[in-house]
Design a protein around this motif. Structure first.
Motif, short mmCIF file in Angstrom:
data_model
loop_
_atom_site.label_atom_id
_atom_site.label_comp_id
_atom_site.label_asym_id
_atom_site.label_seq_id
_atom_site.Cartn_x
_atom_site.Cartn_y
_atom_site.Cartn_z
N PRO A 70 33.14 41.92 41.49
CA PRO A 70 33.86 43.05 42.13
C PRO A 70 34.83 42.60 43.21
O PRO A 70 35.91 43.18 43.36
N GLU A 71 34.46 41.57 43.98
CA GLU A 71 35.36 41.11 45.05
C GLU A 71 36.64 40.50 44.47
O GLU A 71 37.72 40.66 45.05
N ASP A 72 36.53 39.82 43.33
CA ASP A 72 37.72 39.26 42.68
C ASP A 72 38.63 40.38 42.18
O ASP A 72 39.85 40.31 42.32
N VAL A 73 38.03 41.42 41.58
CA VAL A 73 38.83 42.55 41.07
C VAL A 73 39.55 43.26 42.21
O VAL A 73 40.74 43.59 42.11
N ALA A 74 38.84 43.46 43.33
CA ALA A 74 39.45 44.13 44.48
C ALA A 74 40.58 43.27 45.07
O ALA A 74 41.64 43.79 45.44
N ALA A 75 40.36 41.95 45.14
CA ALA A 75 41.35 41.06 45.78
C ALA A 75 42.65 40.99 45.00
O ALA A 75 43.73 40.84 45.59
N ARG A 76 42.58 41.09 43.67
CA ARG A 76 43.80 40.94 42.87
C ARG A 76 44.43 42.29 42.51
O ARG A 76 45.44 42.32 41.80
N ALA A 77 43.85 43.39 42.96
CA ALA A 77 44.37 44.71 42.61
C ALA A 77 45.81 44.88 43.08
O ALA A 77 46.24 44.27 44.07
N PHE A 78 46.58 45.69 42.34
CA PHE A 78 47.95 45.99 42.73
C PHE A 78 47.98 46.49 44.17
O PHE A 78 47.12 47.26 44.59
N LYS A 79 48.99 46.03 44.93
CA LYS A 79 49.14 46.43 46.32
C LYS A 79 50.49 47.07 46.54
O LYS A 79 51.51 46.58 46.01
N GLU A 80 50.49 48.12 47.31
CA GLU A 80 51.75 48.81 47.63
C GLU A 80 52.69 47.86 48.37
O GLU A 80 52.29 47.18 49.31
N GLY A 81 53.93 47.82 47.92
CA GLY A 81 54.94 46.96 48.54
C GLY A 81 54.99 45.55 47.97
O GLY A 81 55.94 44.80 48.24
N GLN A 82 53.98 45.17 47.18
CA GLN A 82 53.93 43.82 46.61
C GLN A 82 54.87 43.72 45.40
O GLN A 82 54.98 44.65 44.60
N LYS A 83 55.50 42.57 45.28
CA LYS A 83 56.36 42.29 44.14
C LYS A 83 55.58 41.43 43.14
O LYS A 83 54.88 40.49 43.54
N TYR A 84 55.70 41.74 41.85
CA TYR A 84 54.98 41.01 40.81
C TYR A 84 55.96 40.45 39.77
O TYR A 84 56.98 41.08 39.47
N ALA A 85 55.59 39.30 39.25
CA ALA A 85 56.33 38.72 38.12
C ALA A 85 55.57 39.01 36.84
O ALA A 85 54.34 38.82 36.78
N ALA A 86 56.27 39.51 35.84
CA ALA A 86 55.64 39.80 34.55
C ALA A 86 56.52 39.20 33.45
O ALA A 86 57.73 39.44 33.43
N LEU A 87 55.90 38.45 32.58
CA LEU A 87 56.63 37.88 31.44
C LEU A 87 56.23 38.64 30.19
O LEU A 87 55.06 38.67 29.80
N MET A 88 57.22 39.31 29.59
CA MET A 88 56.98 40.18 28.43
C MET A 88 57.84 39.75 27.25
O MET A 88 59.04 39.55 27.39
N GLN A 89 57.20 39.60 26.10
CA GLN A 89 57.96 39.34 24.88
C GLN A 89 57.78 40.54 23.95
O GLN A 89 56.66 40.88 23.56
N VAL A 90 58.90 41.18 23.64
CA VAL A 90 58.86 42.41 22.85
C VAL A 90 59.77 42.27 21.64
O VAL A 90 60.94 41.87 21.77
N GLY A 91 59.23 42.59 20.47
CA GLY A 91 60.03 42.55 19.26
C GLY A 91 60.64 43.91 18.98
O GLY A 91 59.92 44.90 18.82
#
Length: 198
Positions: free
Chosen positions: A63-84
């Motif tokens: 649970p502590e790992d899930v809470a620590a990595r949860a989306f945070k307001e104001g945080q910027k994320y990198a996402a790599l998406m491959q879409v056909g």
């Protein structure tokens, strides 16, 4: 282009649905074509980043790992998406910022943009988790307003819309499976995780 819809999760209350949809790993696992979603800073390197594999999600995850990595307001994320899309299969390097996270009303909104060879997009997206009018489950309202340009845009909505519908449909189908597992998790665990959201 505008995309919107609703999805019902029978037997999964909004607070548990909120915990799962706040986990970037759970979202990545359910989003076909998504290689990773990870917090980023000015030093982030698209060419050098190596995502961690086989990361546990609920109910097995700490649970502590899930809470620590949860989306945070104001945080910027990198996402790599491959879409056909048709004969085009670009790999989008996407930057997403969480603009709002309302822990009481279960609302999350984000803005983002991405580019690949010959195509690019920008988008505003969000979700709102409501209790079901009947039953103890959730009704998830979601929406995306996307501006697409380049080779993919040239294919038109007749090609793009079915692909988007398939991605969203598969996403919620997989999320539903994950939430069915979480439904069996002790409520005190998800309550504890919510309490640790910063």
């Amino acid at each position: 282009m505008n995309f919107e819809g609703e999805f019902e999760l029978d037997g999964v209350p909004p607070d548990k649905a909120w915990v799962v949809l706040s986990d970037p790993i759970a979202v990545r696992n359910s989003l076909k074509g998504c290689k990773y979603i990870t917090p980023m800073d000015d030093e982030f390197g698209w060419d050098t980043y190596e995502p961690e594999e086989d990361v546990a999600t609920l109910p097995e995850a700490d649970p502590e790992d899930v809470a620590a990595r949860a989306f945070k307001e104001g945080q910027k994320y990198a996402a790599l998406m491959q879409v056909g899309v048709g004969s085009v299969k670009p790999k989008f390097e996407t930057t997403v910022t969480i603009d709002e996270r309302d822990e009481e009303e279960f609302i999350m909104t984000a803005t983002g943009s991405g580019s690949a060879s010959g195509s690019s997009f920008s988008m505003e997206s969000g979700m709102h988790i409501h209790p079901q009018e009947e039953g103890d489950g959730s009704r998830i309202e979601w929406w995306t307003d996307a501006d697409i340009s380049g080779r993919i845009a040239q294919l038109g909505g007749r090609v793009i819309n079915p692909v988007a519908d398939k991605i969203v449909g598969n996403f919620f189908k997989d999320i539903e499976k994950q939430m069915t597992d979480v439904e069996e998790t002790d409520s005190s665990v998800t309550d504890r995780i919510r309490g640790m959201f910063g």
